[in-house]
Design an enzyme around this catalytic site. Sequence first.
Site, PDB file in Angstrom:
ATOM      1  N   LYS A  45     109.210  57.369 119.647  1.00 34.73           N
ATOM      2  CA  LYS A  45     110.274  56.854 118.918  1.00 34.73           C
ATOM      3  C   LYS A  45     109.763  56.495 117.407  1.00 34.73           C
ATOM      4  CE  LYS A  45     110.616  53.027 122.580  1.00 34.73           C
ATOM      5  NZ  LYS A  45     110.412  51.600 122.931  1.00 34.73           N
ATOM      6  N   GLY A  46     108.619  56.835 117.237  1.00 37.97           N
ATOM      7  CA  GLY A  46     107.928  56.427 115.805  1.00 37.97           C
ATOM      8  C   GLY A  46     108.698  57.110 114.566  1.00 37.97           C
ATOM      9  N   GLU A 101     107.600  63.955 112.417  1.00 40.76           N
ATOM     10  CA  GLU A 101     106.488  62.971 113.260  1.00 40.76           C
ATOM     11  C   GLU A 101     106.304  61.842 112.345  1.00 40.76           C
ATOM     12  OE1 GLU A 101     105.542  61.694 115.596  1.00 40.76           O
ATOM     13  OE2 GLU A 101     103.703  62.359 116.544  1.00 40.76           O
ATOM     14  N   ASP A 102     105.700  60.700 112.973  1.00 39.53           N
ATOM     15  CA  ASP A 102     105.650  59.641 112.086  1.00 39.53           C
ATOM     16  C   ASP A 102     104.396  59.685 111.167  1.00 39.53           C
ATOM     17  OD1 ASP A 102     104.355  59.156 114.660  1.00 39.53           O
ATOM     18  OD2 ASP A 102     105.083  57.286 114.663  1.00 39.53           O
ATOM     19  N   ASP A 105      97.255  61.159 113.285  1.00 38.96           N
ATOM     20  CA  ASP A 105      95.858  60.223 113.658  1.00 38.96           C
ATOM     21  C   ASP A 105      94.967  61.133 114.132  1.00 38.96           C
ATOM     22  OD1 ASP A 105      94.316  57.923 113.661  1.00 38.96           O
ATOM     23  OD2 ASP A 105      94.841  57.724 115.752  1.00 38.96           O
ATOM     24  N   LYS A 133      95.967  60.214 108.593  1.00 45.64           N
ATOM     25  CA  LYS A 133      94.732  59.436 108.525  1.00 45.64           C
ATOM     26  C   LYS A 133      93.701  60.404 108.733  1.00 45.64           C
ATOM     27  CE  LYS A 133      96.012  56.031 111.701  1.00 45.64           C
ATOM     28  NZ  LYS A 133      95.887  55.034 112.348  1.00 45.64           N
ATOM     29  N   ASP A 161     104.910  51.280 115.350  1.00 47.95           N
ATOM     30  CA  ASP A 161     104.699  50.125 115.970  1.00 47.95           C
ATOM     31  C   ASP A 161     103.472  49.833 116.422  1.00 47.95           C
ATOM     32  OD1 ASP A 161     104.383  52.401 117.903  1.00 47.95           O
ATOM     33  OD2 ASP A 161     104.517  50.439 119.363  1.00 47.95           O
ATOM     34  N   ARG A 167     108.584  47.676 114.325  1.00 46.65           N
ATOM     35  CA  ARG A 167     109.263  49.162 113.948  1.00 46.65           C
ATOM     36  C   ARG A 167     110.314  48.997 112.847  1.00 46.65           C
ATOM     37  NH1 ARG A 167     107.679  53.156 117.667  1.00 46.65           N
ATOM     38  NH2 ARG A 167     107.599  52.246 119.718  1.00 46.65           N
TER      39      ARG A 167
HETATM   40  P1  IMP Z   1      97.286  61.255 117.424  1.00 41.92           P
HETATM   41  O1  IMP Z   1      97.657  62.202 118.680  1.00 41.92           O
HETATM   42  O2  IMP Z   1      95.802  60.715 117.451  1.00 41.92           O
HETATM   43  O3  IMP Z   1      97.494  62.135 116.008  1.00 41.92           O
HETATM   44  O4  IMP Z   1      98.325  60.251 117.457  1.00 41.92           O
HETATM   45  C1  IMP Z   1      99.672  60.488 116.929  1.00 41.92           C
HETATM   46  C2  IMP Z   1     100.330  59.365 117.416  1.00 41.92           C
HETATM   47  O5  IMP Z   1      99.712  58.148 117.819  1.00 41.92           O
HETATM   48  C3  IMP Z   1     101.536  59.058 116.587  1.00 41.92           C
HETATM   49  O6  IMP Z   1     102.690  59.719 116.764  1.00 41.92           O
HETATM   50  C4  IMP Z   1     101.702  57.466 116.720  1.00 41.92           C
HETATM   51  O7  IMP Z   1     102.693  57.330 117.727  1.00 41.92           O
HETATM   52  C5  IMP Z   1     100.432  56.909 117.137  1.00 41.92           C
HETATM   53  N1  IMP Z   1      99.914  56.156 116.020  1.00 41.92           N
HETATM   54  C6  IMP Z   1      98.311  56.779 115.358  1.00 41.92           C
HETATM   55  N2  IMP Z   1      98.062  55.925 114.527  1.00 41.92           N
HETATM   56  C7  IMP Z   1      99.127  54.934 114.336  1.00 41.92           C
HETATM   57  C8  IMP Z   1      99.327  53.722 113.631  1.00 41.92           C
HETATM   58  O8  IMP Z   1      98.650  53.559 112.716  1.00 41.92           O
HETATM   59  N3  IMP Z   1     100.312  52.939 113.702  1.00 41.92           N
HETATM   60  C9  IMP Z   1     101.406  53.326 114.521  1.00 41.92           C
HETATM   61  N4  IMP Z   1     101.327  54.350 115.635  1.00 41.92           N
HETATM   62  C10 IMP Z   1     100.025  55.355 115.450  1.00 41.92           C
HETATM   63 MG    MG Z   2     104.459  59.121 117.320  1.00 46.50          MG
END
Ligand code: IMP
Ligand code: MG
Length: 181
Positions: A45-46, A101-102, A105, A133, A161, A167
Amino acid sequence: MEVPDAVERVLLNEEMIRARVGELAAQISADYADVEDLVLVGVLKGSFIFLADLARRLTVSHHVDFIALSSYNRGAISPGAVRLIMDTRTSVTGRHVLIVEDIVDTGHTLEYLLRNFRARKPASLRSCVLLSKPERRQVEVEADYLGFEIPDLWVVGYGLDYADRFRTLPYIGALKREACE
Ligand code: IMP
Ligand code: MG
């Protein structure tokens, strides 16, 4: 705008977000000026608010579609494992795909998305991500279009979220440590 108790500070206010989204839209519109069939694929949803604002500022014609993922990132099952739980309504084969994408991470989600969509043989494949990040990265993956780099904090608002809350805050704020526990 009232800031909830759980939010420690506002990292990016509405004006900063609006300005950057406008820049991204301008750059994407220029890059895809000669493209026939651009499809924005929002990751639910992000990304829903970011996608809505970005898409309305594009000057190139485009379609909008969505996917939804389930990730076990913070679960015990398999760190970094991502699963598609809702697919696009239309096929993306032969079309120009921009994944929206939001946040990146660890990078597992974006890496999975690019791998998954590349296999569908799109005419081109790029990603547009609002936040990154970099300190948290576990797999080497970067967005083609990036809004902002932020420090290693849990952020909420503008679609993002914590446990499905916060959100619809109009800004991006960092949660207090104790609120994430
Ligand atoms: P990754 O696979 O670790 O890069 O994570 C990505 C997903 O984790 C994103 O699409 C978000 O849904 C969630 N996410 C990571 N960090 C945050 C944050 O600080 N706030 C909210 N959602 C996050
Ligand atoms: Mg996401």
